[in-house]
Design an enzyme around this catalytic site. Structure first.
Site, PDB file in Angstrom:
ATOM      1  N   ASP A   1     -10.827  13.512 -41.535  1.00  0.00           N
ATOM      2  CA  ASP A   1     -10.483  12.248 -42.183  1.00  0.00           C
ATOM      3  C   ASP A   1     -10.781  12.379 -43.670  1.00  0.00           C
ATOM      4  O   ASP A   1     -11.746  13.064 -44.065  1.00  0.00           O
ATOM      5  CB  ASP A   1     -11.283  11.090 -41.584  1.00  0.00           C
ATOM      6  CG  ASP A   1     -10.836   9.751 -42.137  1.00  0.00           C
ATOM      7  OD1 ASP A   1      -9.813   9.225 -41.647  1.00  0.00           O
ATOM      8  OD2 ASP A   1     -11.483   9.247 -43.065  1.00  0.00           O
TER       9      ASP A   1
ATOM     10  N   GLU B   1     -10.987  10.290 -47.604  1.00  0.00           N
ATOM     11  CA  GLU B   1     -10.966   9.084 -48.436  1.00  0.00           C
ATOM     12  C   GLU B   1     -10.361   9.485 -49.771  1.00  0.00           C
ATOM     13  O   GLU B   1     -10.631  10.582 -50.288  1.00  0.00           O
ATOM     14  CB  GLU B   1     -12.369   8.505 -48.626  1.00  0.00           C
ATOM     15  CG  GLU B   1     -13.079   8.128 -47.328  1.00  0.00           C
ATOM     16  CD  GLU B   1     -12.313   7.102 -46.514  1.00  0.00           C
ATOM     17  OE1 GLU B   1     -11.588   6.291 -47.115  1.00  0.00           O
ATOM     18  OE2 GLU B   1     -12.427   7.124 -45.268  1.00  0.00           O
TER      19      GLU B   1
ATOM     20  N   HIS C   1     -14.473   3.292 -43.030  1.00  0.00           N
ATOM     21  CA  HIS C   1     -13.783   3.848 -44.199  1.00  0.00           C
ATOM     22  C   HIS C   1     -14.642   4.871 -44.942  1.00  0.00           C
ATOM     23  O   HIS C   1     -14.476   5.062 -46.148  1.00  0.00           O
ATOM     24  CB  HIS C   1     -13.342   2.738 -45.159  1.00  0.00           C
ATOM     25  CG  HIS C   1     -12.321   1.811 -44.570  1.00  0.00           C
ATOM     26  ND1 HIS C   1     -11.032   2.191 -44.309  1.00  0.00           N
ATOM     27  CD2 HIS C   1     -12.441   0.518 -44.152  1.00  0.00           C
ATOM     28  CE1 HIS C   1     -10.370   1.177 -43.774  1.00  0.00           C
ATOM     29  NE2 HIS C   1     -11.199   0.150 -43.652  1.00  0.00           N
TER      30      HIS C   1
ATOM     31  N   ASP D   1     -15.353   7.918 -39.748  1.00  0.00           N
ATOM     32  CA  ASP D   1     -14.007   7.744 -39.196  1.00  0.00           C
ATOM     33  C   ASP D   1     -13.590   8.954 -38.373  1.00  0.00           C
ATOM     34  O   ASP D   1     -12.885   8.817 -37.356  1.00  0.00           O
ATOM     35  CB  ASP D   1     -13.008   7.503 -40.330  1.00  0.00           C
ATOM     36  CG  ASP D   1     -13.144   6.112 -40.940  1.00  0.00           C
ATOM     37  OD1 ASP D   1     -14.062   5.384 -40.528  1.00  0.00           O
ATOM     38  OD2 ASP D   1     -12.346   5.766 -41.826  1.00  0.00           O
TER      39      ASP D   1
END
Length: 583
Positions: free
Chosen positions: A26, A28, A168, A173
């Site tokens: 994942d 960001e 988040h 995540d």
């Protein structure tokens, strides 16, 4: 081991999910598009296999740009947090090393993998050949509204009882996505999905009833051959061929089969019969013969090889061209076969355009006494019916027709090309197009007749070729029919083995016409194999030859013109029509 049996098939040789190492990742970021300048601010990943966590990876990434305030509020990642973090030039190689040899998993994978590939390209770093699994896409096929209101990660984490709540942040995540992945795999396991290949291609469009029929393929071998789907009354529904029978039949019960007709057929199927073949060519030939014999309702092609049309140059005092359905042993010359009557009529019109041979169907005596027809008045017929032409002169014309059918097509090509040029010059392009279609029908028919007739005239032809698996495949062809096939076993004497194959081959009798002993499709399949690079002729009885000035030499130019007509670009049809006759 043969490559046919060693190759990875669709799902029968698939990799069990318990043996796959997944890397759930994942990211960001500062925005939604790497191409628009958004940067990665955090990478989190979890490596799992068989339900066990093997390792975790987490790093903040310095984006070298300000993080938008709304992103900072959403993720909790601020400019001060990433100020001393490594740049993407350092973080990406570390992640790729961590994920090496795994299957990448992400929720909305195109987003995460797209960012990673974008920065790998900027760094001129080769992207590993990762297989990618998207849990969001898979969930949309599995999860219903009763399970979760939508397929967002937060909703799925609740639905599958994840021990981690998505917040988040990349690692959290990724951990939640691991739980979602395991939940999806557990649910699909009850539907018979146990391999990575099945998981990747799973679709809710495939009903459980269809999936449960995969056992129909369990008894089939991993070898080339023919398969027959049958219903409860043992009627053949469909005949197909494959290099790997079991893998191909199993694919009918998965989402890889998208044809609606095949879905209907699978619903009716009660059993599958497999016939092993020594070579792929033997499998294709057996398929054609079985389709012709059983006429399965779900096979669209090759069902009626007997429903062919031929053009016949009759044997009588005043010969003519006749459209017939049967090749008789009467010494006549035949052109074809044609799959449709319309195509045969186009070819017949091309011949009548080039030669003023009579078109009436009456049987004329040696010395006819009739009134001339309209075609005679238009100078499109030599008019033997009223004695306007001698027997010798008419016989000379018939000899030219026969030569065009069997040896060279130049006269027909030149006559119709001149006609097309004249019509194109007068801007009568629709009429020119009619003659172009007639010429196309003649060229293809004459080329087919000459190639098939050449092969079928050989009482026996034996050829061998080293196939992809490095073994020698040998085929015995008699009068255009496949009489025997096999693969030379290791440590065998090739000459002795081929002699034994010839002695055990089917006896085939010749006959009239270009296809006396087999269907035209079978002989053409054999020709395509014989014309491959690397084929060696072992024995030829008779002469396998094609005319130097035959119709085949016109096909390349004609096909180029036809291809130009299909392109969505400006095209000078008049110029193309004028060049169709050029060799």
């Amino acid at each position: 081991m043969s490559r046919w049996s060693a190759q990875m098939s669709f799902d029968e040789l698939g990799r069990p999910l318990r043996d796959i190492t997944f890397c759930v990742v994942d990211l960001e970021t500062t925005g939604g598009s790497a191409q628009a300048g958004s940067m990665i601010t955090e990478i989190g990943a979890v490596k799992v296999r068989g339900g066990e966590v093997l390792g975790e990876f987490q790093t903040l990434v310095n984006p070298h740009t300000s993080i938008p305030p709304f992103i900072a509020v959403l993720t909790g990642i601020t400019n001060s947090m990433v100020a001393s973090s490594p740049p993407i030039e350092s973080a990406l190689p570390a992640f790729l090393e961590f994920a090496q040899g795994t299957v990448l998993v992400a929720h909305n994978a195109p987003f995460d993998v797209g960012f990673l590939k974008h920065f790998a390209e900027l760094q001129q770093r080769p992207w590993p050949a990762f297989e990618v699994l998207d849990t969001a896409r898979l969930a949309r096929r599995v999860v219903t509204r009763d399970d979760a209101p939508n397929c967002k990660l937060s909703s799925l984490a609740v639905a599958f009882g994840s021990s981690t709540t998505p917040n988040h942040r990349a690692l959290s995540d990724a951990r939640a996505t691991v739980d979602v992945l395991h939940g999806l795999m557990e649910r699909l396991g009850g539907l018979g999905v146990h391999t990575l290949e099945e998981l990747q291609t799973f679709s809710s469009r495939v009903s459980p009833a269809v999936r449960r029929k995969r056992h129909l393929a369990e008894h089939l071998p991993h070898s080339p051959g023919v398969y027959l789907f049958r219903d409860e009354q043992e009627r053949v529904l469909y005949v197909g061929t494959s290099r790997d029978l079991r893998a191909r039949v199993r694919s009918y019960f998965t989402a890889s089969e998208t044809r609606s007709r095949m879905g209907e057929m699978v619903n009716l199927a009660a059993s599958v019969t497999g016939i092993e073949c020594a070579t792929p060519l033997e499998a294709r030939v057996r398929e054609l013969r079985l389709i012709a014999a059983h006429k399965p309702r779900y096979n669209r092609r090759s069902r009626h090889p007997e429903k062919m049309h031929w053009l016949k140059l009759t044997v009588e005092p005043w010969p003519r061209m006749s459209l017939v359905r049967v090749v008789a042993e009467d010494g006549a010359d035949y052109l074809g076969p044609f799959a449709s009557r319309r195509t045969a009529e186009k070819c017949l019109a091309a011949l009548h355009e080039a030669f003023p041979i009579r078109q009436c169907s009456d049987r004329l005596p040696i010395t006819p006494h009739k009134s001339p027809c309209v075609l005679a008045e238009m100078h499109r017929c030599l008019s033997p019916c009223d004695g306007s032409v001698s027997v010798d002169d008419y016989a000379a014309l018939v000899a030219e027709v026969r030569d065009s059918l069997l040896h060279q097509a130049d006269h027909v090509v030149e006559a119709l090309t001149a006609r097309m040029d004249r019509l194109a010059g007068e801007e009568r392009f629709e009429e020119a197009g009619v003659h172009r279609d007639r010429l196309s029908a003649f060229i293809r028919a004459a080329s087919r007749t000459q190639r098939l007739g050449s092969l079928s005239s050989c009482p026996e032809l034996v050829a061998a070729r080293r196939e992809d698996d490095r073994r020698w495949a040998v085929h015995v062809v008699r009068h255009g029919r496949l009489a025997a096939s096999g693969v030379i076993p290791p440590d065998s004497h090739a000459g002795v083995w081929v002699t034994q194959l010839r002695e055990s081959a089917e006896s085939v009798a010749g006959g009239p016409g270009p296809t006396p002993a087999a269907s035209a499709e079978e002989s053409e399949q054999i020709l395509r194999w014989l014309e491959q690079p690397g084929v060696r002729l072992v024995h030829v009885e008779g002469e396998w030859v094609c005319p130097v000035r035959g119709a085949s030499r016109h096909l390349a130019v004609h096909d180029a013109v036809e291809q130009s007509r299909t392109q969505l670009v400006p095209f000078d049809e008049r110029r193309a029509l004028a060049t169709v006759h050029q060799p």
